[in-house]
Design an enzyme around this catalytic site. Sequence first.
Site: not given
Length: 288
Positions: A226, A75
């Site tokens: 994201c 991430c």
Amino acid sequence: MKLQFTKMHGAGNDFIVLDGIHQKLDLTDAQWRALANRHFGIGADQILIVEKSSRDDVDFRYRIVNADGGEVEHCGNGARCFVRFVTDRGMTDKQSVRVEVMNGVITLKLQDDGQVTVDMGEPELTPARVPFIADGLPTRAEAQDTLYGLEVNGRTEWISPVSMGNPHAVQIVDDVEQFPVLQDGPVIEHHKSFPNRVNAGFMQIVDRNTVRLRVFERGAGETLACGTGACAAVVAGIRRGLLDSPVKVHTHGGDLTIAWQGAGQPVQMTGPATTVFEGTIDLSTLPA
């Protein structure tokens, strides 16, 4: 059992950050889900765990648990929050920190203006390594990229499969705000061509150095931003001959800057990392 936690966000992509070095973390999948629940727990897109690394050449180990309780590979927005957390807590005084993730090692650098730059490593573009099963799908070439046609809600949508340590399917759309992201995202996420599921990215190109992006994340749904999705989108756009590095990526949660010089080179992502609040939670108060 009580846990100390820090709530953080990177461009609106929000996280629960847990120090797994100075407190024991032995949670069930149900407890991870309860922590991330926005009504009964703390609430977050993902949970980030700081651990010691067994490697001498690495400063920390970085683990990521999705809101659905499943552990994932990477991430990018979380990585920025990770280095801000360990720095603010005095766990390191280094300007550049090497962190072990599930699929390798990344380098995180604090900038003088408070932004964080993450060396995200090289993108993986070989379909089998994304992983992506291309058998039987229609294809078309655009510059250096190969696009694949997926049947999505009665339409053929052309995607670029890219891995940034986790799988992404990038699609270019005319108007990202009008596109049915919430309808198409789950279909692409669970498409049979992606055996590990996939993060679905929807990118609108504004000009050669600016895009707008929405991402329907695997196991989390649409998020405000994201980081790995921004990297994958820019890589796909450059390979299709539509973008030039660096690229400003506008998300609903804020802006990221992505730089990539092409094949064989790592992707660099720069963006914010913000602490919201800290606290302690008693796990016994969470729903089982």
